[in-house]
Write an enzyme that holds these catalytic residues in place. Sequence first.
Site, PDB file in Angstrom:
ATOM      1  N   ASP A 185     -11.424   2.180   4.427  1.00 18.46           N
ATOM      2  CA  ASP A 185     -11.800   0.765   4.287  1.00 18.46           C
ATOM      3  C   ASP A 185     -13.318   0.586   4.283  1.00 18.46           C
ATOM      4  OD1 ASP A 185      -9.399  -0.467   3.894  1.00 18.46           O
ATOM      5  OD2 ASP A 185      -9.054  -0.954   6.007  1.00 18.46           O
TER       6      ASP A 185
ATOM      7  N   LYS B 123       0.840  -1.201   0.000  1.00 18.32           N
ATOM      8  CA  LYS B 123       0.000   0.000   0.000  1.00 18.32           C
ATOM      9  C   LYS B 123       0.878   1.256   0.000  1.00 18.32           C
ATOM     10  CE  LYS B 123      -3.781  -2.401   2.319  1.00 18.32           C
ATOM     11  NZ  LYS B 123      -4.491  -2.722   3.555  1.00 18.32           N
TER      12      LYS B 123
ATOM     13  N   GLN C 130      -4.906  -1.743   9.987  1.00 20.65           N
ATOM     14  CA  GLN C 130      -4.807  -3.047   9.321  1.00 20.65           C
ATOM     15  C   GLN C 130      -5.371  -4.154  10.215  1.00 20.65           C
ATOM     16  OE1 GLN C 130      -3.481  -3.465   6.099  1.00 20.65           O
ATOM     17  NE2 GLN C 130      -4.076  -5.605   6.229  1.00 20.65           N
TER      18      GLN C 130
END
Length: 279
Positions: A111, A44, A88
């Site tokens: 997200d 990322k 994460q």
Amino acid sequence: MDGRALAERIRGEVAADVAALGRVGLATVLVGDDPASDLYIRRKHEASREVGIEARDHRLPAETSQQELLRFVDELNHDDAVDGLLVQLPLPPQIDEAVVIRAVEPVKDVDGLHPVNAGQLYLGRAGHVGATPLGVMALLGEYRVPLEGARAVVVGRSDIVGKPVALLLLAANATVTVCHSRTVELGARTREADVLVVAAGRAGLVAREDVRDGAVVVDVGMNRTPDGLRGDVDPAVSERAALMTPVPGGVGPMTIALLLQNAVRAARYRRGLLAYPGG
Ligand code: NDP
């Protein structure tokens, strides 16, 4: 369906958007040192750098308490240089993921996991939607797969992939069936699909005989096996399918590209250049 090629084009568009906006900031938080998470985070950041996004890679020790993580997330929520923020997953066992997901400022939640964003998607007025479901839809759009009235079958009902994909297909006027581990006669369900999206995390779950001729198949699965990275769909399915995504090179690169696009969207929401539906 070539995810690499489309992802490259999207990254080019994102780079132009970032240049036009001046700056876009993305912060990631990784708790602990899970090797798979470490790899995803590094990818990322590499991709962010390439398109000019200012990405900050925050690493916290595995023994971080929930309170400490919440305090840190709150700091990033209030940091004006951070447009997009992601924690994460998975998190270590002492931390309740649902509590942390709720702590992220919804407008920064790239997200799309915060209940406000999940709820807006459910209500058909989506704000942030996760990069993987968006990547699936972008591939279907790129290849002009007709969705209106199509029979779409989604295998998997996770909050990260299965459910949001099903809601996006429904919003596109497909007739949607969602299958999961308790589904009886999975093959009979998948054989009904004009469009089949598989996100189960089981290598080779869908075999050649489980798909009808001419179906469009999107394989989200990424399973590490002794033979390497494998999808949830047997590659032999491509002999019957009209279109299919490879693993690797299908949904994987799309996820990264759409995350970058989500960071740009977060920057637009925060600067009032785009109305945030969850505000
Ligand atoms: P989860 O484990 O959270 O969910 C898996 C889902 O599949 C569950 O709903 C489960 O059912 C269902 N399932 C499991 N086994 C079966 C079975 N035998 N038959 C039918 N349904 C089954 O996984 P994720 O959604 O997070 O990820 C799914 C896959 O996609 C993984 O391989 C993951 O690595 C990959 N992935 C890939 C990404 C990419 O960028 N390409 C991004 C995110 C994920 P139940 O709810 O009943 O348990």
